[in-house]
Design a protein around this motif. Structure first.
Motif, mmCIF file in Angstrom:
data_model
loop_
_atom_site.group_PDB
_atom_site.id
_atom_site.type_symbol
_atom_site.label_atom_id
_atom_site.label_comp_id
_atom_site.label_asym_id
_atom_site.label_seq_id
_atom_site.Cartn_x
_atom_site.Cartn_y
_atom_site.Cartn_z
ATOM 1 N N CYS A 83 0.825 -1.199 0.000
ATOM 2 C CA CYS A 83 0.000 0.000 0.000
ATOM 3 C C CYS A 83 0.869 1.263 0.000
ATOM 4 O O CYS A 83 0.638 2.185 -0.780
ATOM 5 C CB CYS A 83 -0.913 -0.015 1.226
ATOM 6 N N ARG A 95 -0.696 -3.551 -8.308
ATOM 7 C CA ARG A 95 -2.125 -3.816 -8.151
ATOM 8 C C ARG A 95 -2.886 -2.489 -8.043
ATOM 9 O O ARG A 95 -2.356 -1.500 -7.546
ATOM 10 C CB ARG A 95 -2.297 -4.615 -6.847
ATOM 11 N N ALA A 96 -4.115 -2.454 -8.506
ATOM 12 C CA ALA A 96 -4.939 -1.243 -8.438
ATOM 13 C C ALA A 96 -5.125 -0.819 -6.987
ATOM 14 O O ALA A 96 -5.224 -1.657 -6.088
ATOM 15 C CB ALA A 96 -6.301 -1.502 -9.081
ATOM 16 N N SER A 98 -7.622 0.330 -5.411
ATOM 17 C CA SER A 98 -8.835 -0.189 -4.770
ATOM 18 C C SER A 98 -8.636 -1.625 -4.309
ATOM 19 O O SER A 98 -9.127 -2.021 -3.250
ATOM 20 C CB SER A 98 -10.037 -0.083 -5.707
ATOM 21 N N ASP A 99 -7.905 -2.426 -5.073
ATOM 22 C CA ASP A 99 -7.610 -3.807 -4.663
ATOM 23 C C ASP A 99 -6.759 -3.828 -3.397
ATOM 24 O O ASP A 99 -6.984 -4.625 -2.490
ATOM 25 C CB ASP A 99 -6.884 -4.572 -5.770
ATOM 26 N N VAL A 100 -5.777 -2.944 -3.353
ATOM 27 C CA VAL A 100 -4.906 -2.852 -2.175
ATOM 28 C C VAL A 100 -5.728 -2.421 -0.971
ATOM 29 O O VAL A 100 -5.583 -2.974 0.125
ATOM 30 C CB VAL A 100 -3.734 -1.875 -2.426
ATOM 31 N N TRP A 102 -8.985 -2.865 -0.370
ATOM 32 C CA TRP A 102 -9.865 -3.937 0.102
ATOM 33 C C TRP A 102 -9.084 -5.066 0.754
ATOM 34 O O TRP A 102 -9.539 -5.651 1.741
ATOM 35 C CB TRP A 102 -10.758 -4.445 -1.035
ATOM 36 N N LYS A 103 -7.903 -5.361 0.245
ATOM 37 C CA LYS A 103 -7.066 -6.388 0.870
ATOM 38 C C LYS A 103 -6.654 -5.933 2.264
ATOM 39 O O LYS A 103 -6.748 -6.689 3.234
ATOM 40 C CB LYS A 103 -5.825 -6.652 0.007
#
Length: 120
Positions: A83, A95-96, A98-100, A102-103
């Motif tokens: 992140c 990674r996008a 938003s993916d980071v 949510w993870k």
């Protein structure tokens, strides 16, 4: 300190001789050496700044709690690192955001559940 997007663009679009001239507090831009001007777009996000300035210090080493399994601690530390600095991971491209997000959210919730279970 917070600025609206138009003001941020105005601040970032300054003269420069290198990328380091295009930093305004925690907002980073790139220097276009052809015209010696900073770009108006940030190259980092608010989420990256929070991960770098806050979460990285909390999760850079062991959480020191037996209540949180080590694999979860390691996943959380790695997610915070990704992140804060998406290019530090062996991904191409990163990674996008938003993916980071949510993870990281999922791992923080799992950590919260582990700590709540330990209190019982």
């Amino acid at each position: 300190m917070a600025f609206f997007e138009p003001k941020m663009r105005e601040i970032l679009e300054q003269n420069c001789t290198g990328d380091e001239d295009c930093n305004f507090f925690d907002c980073f831009s790139k220097c276009d050496l052809r015209v010696n001007k900073c770009g108006a777009e940030r190259v980092n996000s608010n989420l990256q700044v929070i991960c770098d300035k806050i979460f990285r210090h909390w999760f850079s080493s062991s959480l020191g709690s037996w209540a949180i399994p080590f694999p979860l601690q390691r996943q959380l530390r790695d997610a915070v690192q990704e992140c804060a600095d998406p290019w530090s991971m062996a991904r191409s491209p990163p990674r996008a955001a938003s993916d980071v997000f949510w993870k990281l959210r999922s791992l923080l919730r799992a950590t919260q559940r582990e700590l709540q279970e330990a209190e019982k």
